[in-house]
Design a protein around this motif. Structure first.
Motif, PDB file in Angstrom:
ATOM      1  N   SER A  31     102.867   3.944 -94.238  1.00 41.78           N
ATOM      2  CA  SER A  31     101.919   3.541 -93.209  1.00 41.78           C
ATOM      3  C   SER A  31     103.140   2.628 -92.366  1.00 41.78           C
ATOM      4  O   SER A  31     103.086   2.776 -91.162  1.00 41.78           O
ATOM      5  CB  SER A  31     100.919   2.947 -93.498  1.00 41.78           C
ATOM      6  OG  SER A  31     100.426   2.294 -92.263  1.00 41.78           O
ATOM      7  N   LEU A  32     103.793   1.920 -92.820  1.00 39.80           N
ATOM      8  CA  LEU A  32     104.729   1.135 -92.275  1.00 39.80           C
ATOM      9  C   LEU A  32     105.866   1.811 -91.748  1.00 39.80           C
ATOM     10  O   LEU A  32     106.155   1.799 -90.403  1.00 39.80           O
ATOM     11  CB  LEU A  32     105.319   0.121 -93.142  1.00 39.80           C
ATOM     12  CG  LEU A  32     106.389  -0.918 -92.553  1.00 39.80           C
ATOM     13  CD1 LEU A  32     105.859  -1.587 -91.394  1.00 39.80           C
ATOM     14  CD2 LEU A  32     107.036  -1.867 -93.730  1.00 39.80           C
ATOM     15  N   TYR A  33     106.444   2.966 -92.338  1.00 43.57           N
ATOM     16  CA  TYR A  33     107.403   3.805 -91.675  1.00 43.57           C
ATOM     17  C   TYR A  33     106.840   4.462 -90.520  1.00 43.57           C
ATOM     18  O   TYR A  33     107.805   4.657 -89.637  1.00 43.57           O
ATOM     19  CB  TYR A  33     107.783   4.745 -92.877  1.00 43.57           C
ATOM     20  CG  TYR A  33     109.122   5.693 -92.429  1.00 43.57           C
ATOM     21  CD1 TYR A  33     110.163   5.187 -92.826  1.00 43.57           C
ATOM     22  CD2 TYR A  33     108.734   6.924 -91.982  1.00 43.57           C
ATOM     23  CE1 TYR A  33     111.363   6.146 -92.339  1.00 43.57           C
ATOM     24  CE2 TYR A  33     109.878   7.675 -91.429  1.00 43.57           C
ATOM     25  CZ  TYR A  33     111.110   7.403 -91.755  1.00 43.57           C
ATOM     26  OH  TYR A  33     112.158   8.127 -91.358  1.00 43.57           O
ATOM     27  N   ASN A  34     105.610   5.045 -90.496  1.00 41.10           N
ATOM     28  CA  ASN A  34     105.221   5.842 -89.502  1.00 41.10           C
ATOM     29  C   ASN A  34     105.122   4.742 -88.159  1.00 41.10           C
ATOM     30  O   ASN A  34     105.340   5.256 -87.120  1.00 41.10           O
ATOM     31  CB  ASN A  34     103.998   6.462 -89.809  1.00 41.10           C
ATOM     32  CG  ASN A  34     104.265   7.752 -90.462  1.00 41.10           C
ATOM     33  OD1 ASN A  34     105.356   8.349 -90.163  1.00 41.10           O
ATOM     34  ND2 ASN A  34     103.343   8.263 -91.031  1.00 41.10           N
ATOM     35  N   GLU A  35     104.603   3.543 -88.373  1.00 40.01           N
ATOM     36  CA  GLU A  35     104.397   2.718 -87.404  1.00 40.01           C
ATOM     37  C   GLU A  35     105.625   2.219 -86.711  1.00 40.01           C
ATOM     38  O   GLU A  35     106.025   2.474 -85.264  1.00 40.01           O
ATOM     39  CB  GLU A  35     104.184   1.287 -87.920  1.00 40.01           C
ATOM     40  CG  GLU A  35     102.426   1.226 -88.167  1.00 40.01           C
ATOM     41  CD  GLU A  35     101.978  -0.165 -88.778  1.00 40.01           C
ATOM     42  OE1 GLU A  35     103.014  -1.248 -88.532  1.00 40.01           O
ATOM     43  OE2 GLU A  35     100.938  -0.278 -89.421  1.00 40.01           O
ATOM     44  N   GLU A  36     106.770   2.245 -87.409  1.00 39.64           N
ATOM     45  CA  GLU A  36     108.316   1.989 -86.790  1.00 39.64           C
ATOM     46  C   GLU A  36     108.752   3.540 -86.005  1.00 39.64           C
ATOM     47  O   GLU A  36     109.559   3.339 -85.170  1.00 39.64           O
ATOM     48  CB  GLU A  36     109.140   1.730 -88.025  1.00 39.64           C
ATOM     49  CG  GLU A  36     108.752   0.377 -88.818  1.00 39.64           C
ATOM     50  CD  GLU A  36     109.746   0.008 -89.764  1.00 39.64           C
ATOM     51  OE1 GLU A  36     110.373   1.185 -90.342  1.00 39.64           O
ATOM     52  OE2 GLU A  36     109.815  -1.184 -90.351  1.00 39.64           O
ATOM     53  N   GLY A  41     109.667   5.789 -80.708  1.00 42.62           N
ATOM     54  CA  GLY A  41     109.430   7.106 -79.980  1.00 42.62           C
ATOM     55  C   GLY A  41     109.666   8.207 -80.754  1.00 42.62           C
ATOM     56  O   GLY A  41     109.925   9.479 -80.234  1.00 42.62           O
ATOM     57  N   LEU A  42     109.688   8.340 -81.962  1.00 38.45           N
ATOM     58  CA  LEU A  42     109.751   9.407 -83.061  1.00 38.45           C
ATOM     59  C   LEU A  42     108.475   9.744 -83.463  1.00 38.45           C
ATOM     60  O   LEU A  42     107.293   9.195 -83.452  1.00 38.45           O
ATOM     61  CB  LEU A  42     110.838   8.949 -83.866  1.00 38.45           C
ATOM     62  CG  LEU A  42     112.123   8.597 -83.580  1.00 38.45           C
ATOM     63  CD1 LEU A  42     112.949   8.145 -84.693  1.00 38.45           C
ATOM     64  CD2 LEU A  42     112.893   9.667 -82.945  1.00 38.45           C
ATOM     65  N   GLN A  43     108.569  11.016 -84.238  1.00 36.68           N
ATOM     66  CA  GLN A  43     107.245  11.556 -84.778  1.00 36.68           C
ATOM     67  C   GLN A  43     106.909  10.959 -85.948  1.00 36.68           C
ATOM     68  O   GLN A  43     107.686  10.619 -87.052  1.00 36.68           O
ATOM     69  CB  GLN A  43     107.349  13.265 -84.932  1.00 36.68           C
ATOM     70  CG  GLN A  43     107.352  13.881 -83.714  1.00 36.68           C
ATOM     71  CD  GLN A  43     107.356  15.525 -83.943  1.00 36.68           C
ATOM     72  OE1 GLN A  43     107.821  15.958 -84.922  1.00 36.68           O
ATOM     73  NE2 GLN A  43     106.686  16.126 -82.879  1.00 36.68           N
ATOM     74  N   LYS A  44     105.792  10.993 -86.239  1.00 41.04           N
ATOM     75  CA  LYS A  44     105.232  10.617 -87.795  1.00 41.04           C
ATOM     76  C   LYS A  44     105.644  11.543 -88.785  1.00 41.04           C
ATOM     77  O   LYS A  44     105.743  12.756 -88.540  1.00 41.04           O
ATOM     78  CB  LYS A  44     103.749  10.270 -87.825  1.00 41.04           C
ATOM     79  CG  LYS A  44     103.356   9.257 -86.736  1.00 41.04           C
ATOM     80  CD  LYS A  44     101.729   9.090 -86.713  1.00 41.04           C
ATOM     81  CE  LYS A  44     101.068   8.923 -88.024  1.00 41.04           C
ATOM     82  NZ  LYS A  44      99.476   8.737 -87.640  1.00 41.04           N
ATOM     83  N   GLN A 158     121.560   3.073 -88.151  1.00 41.88           N
ATOM     84  CA  GLN A 158     122.750   2.921 -87.343  1.00 41.88           C
ATOM     85  C   GLN A 158     122.552   4.028 -86.107  1.00 41.88           C
ATOM     86  O   GLN A 158     122.786   3.685 -84.970  1.00 41.88           O
ATOM     87  CB  GLN A 158     124.188   3.458 -87.940  1.00 41.88           C
ATOM     88  CG  GLN A 158     124.366   2.011 -88.479  1.00 41.88           C
ATOM     89  CD  GLN A 158     124.880   0.851 -87.958  1.00 41.88           C
ATOM     90  OE1 GLN A 158     124.206   0.034 -87.898  1.00 41.88           O
ATOM     91  NE2 GLN A 158     126.208   1.097 -87.544  1.00 41.88           N
ATOM     92  N   MET A 159     122.076   5.217 -86.563  1.00 44.92           N
ATOM     93  CA  MET A 159     122.052   6.268 -85.509  1.00 44.92           C
ATOM     94  C   MET A 159     120.964   6.225 -84.623  1.00 44.92           C
ATOM     95  O   MET A 159     121.003   6.505 -83.329  1.00 44.92           O
ATOM     96  CB  MET A 159     121.899   7.786 -85.982  1.00 44.92           C
ATOM     97  CG  MET A 159     123.368   8.264 -86.711  1.00 44.92           C
ATOM     98  SD  MET A 159     123.517   9.903 -87.389  1.00 44.92           S
ATOM     99  CE  MET A 159     122.444   9.706 -88.801  1.00 44.92           C
ATOM    100  N   LYS A 160     119.868   5.565 -84.961  1.00 42.11           N
ATOM    101  CA  LYS A 160     118.668   5.172 -84.152  1.00 42.11           C
ATOM    102  C   LYS A 160     119.037   4.213 -83.199  1.00 42.11           C
ATOM    103  O   LYS A 160     118.491   4.132 -82.071  1.00 42.11           O
ATOM    104  CB  LYS A 160     117.554   4.779 -84.953  1.00 42.11           C
ATOM    105  CG  LYS A 160     116.883   5.889 -85.703  1.00 42.11           C
ATOM    106  CD  LYS A 160     115.733   5.150 -86.750  1.00 42.11           C
ATOM    107  CE  LYS A 160     114.880   6.008 -87.484  1.00 42.11           C
ATOM    108  NZ  LYS A 160     113.953   5.511 -88.160  1.00 42.11           N
TER     109      LYS A 160
END
Length: 224
Positions: A31-36, A41-44, A158-160
């Motif tokens: 849940s936290l990962y998908n919020e981030e 602006g990335l997909q869940k 880093q890449m993000k």
């Protein structure tokens, strides 16, 4: 006749609790990962992708390695060090690896002693130290997994941020790696010290980790 739970209840209950907590960590972590992800602006992603991701693996591995380091250090320390009054400690006259008679090895073995305890070769040496060996292997393997997964996760971040990734060796020397490591180590050592010292003065009736309620505070190596 007594059931299997009667004899193995501790491992069964703690095993189930472990699985439930790990599952809870996976659900909350996803849940936290998908919020981030959405904030960036990335997909869940789904559960399978998450539990095989570096983000989940590094969090699990860093806790496992610190737990097994705790056990490893405690097992080794309690060979040579004692704490008067603690049920977690040996008595002062037992300091060291102890005699063959105390350890029931060689000619002092019993009929139902483990087979390798009756040997007088490398098998006895290995078996005499098997607990430390296994704990050390699990610790170092978990720490390696933490390092590899942490490196992947760090470079993804880093890449993000449009920053350049770094080599594995540089990551192992980074503040990110050592902060993850040391924040767990200090908490595990604190927990061990607290248990060893608090059990001198405090009791839990019926627990093998506590002295009997009526035992004096300076009674050492006495279980409940």
């Amino acid at each position: 006749m007594k059931s299997a739970f009667t004899y193995h209840g501790l491992s069964i209950v703690l095993g189930v609790v472990f699985i439930l907590i790990l599952a809870g960590q996976a659900v909350s972590g996803l849940s936290l990962y998908n919020e981030e992800q959405l904030q960036d602006g990335l997909q869940k992603i789904g559960m399978l992708d998450y539990i095989t991701s570096s983000s989940f693996v590094v969090d699990v591995a860093e806790n496992w390695q610190s737990e097994y380091l705790q056990f490893l250090l405690y097992i080794i320390a309690t060979i040579w060090l004692v704490q008067k009054g603690s049920p977690e400690s040996k008595t002062a006259d037992k300091v060291g690896v102890e005699s063959d008679e105390d350890q029931k090895i060689g000619e002092y073995t019993q009929e139902d002693s483990p087979r390798w305890a009756k040997k007088r070769d490398w098998k006895l040496v290995v078996y005499s130290n098997s607990l430390v060996i296994v704990m050390a292997v699990i610790f170092f393997f978990s720490w390696l997994v933490q390092g590899v997964a942490g490196h992947v996760n760090y470079n993804e971040e880093q890449m993000k941020a449009l920053e350049a990734p770094i080599p594995f060796g540089e990551y192992l020397l980074s503040a990110e790696f050592w902060n993850r490591t040391l924040q767990n180590w200090q908490s595990e050592i604190l927990a061990v010290v607290s248990m060893a010292v608090l059990a001198i003065f405090l009791r839990q009736r019926g627990s093998s980790q506590s002295k009997p309620v009526g035992e004096p505070h300076d009674a050492t190596a006495v279980g409940g």
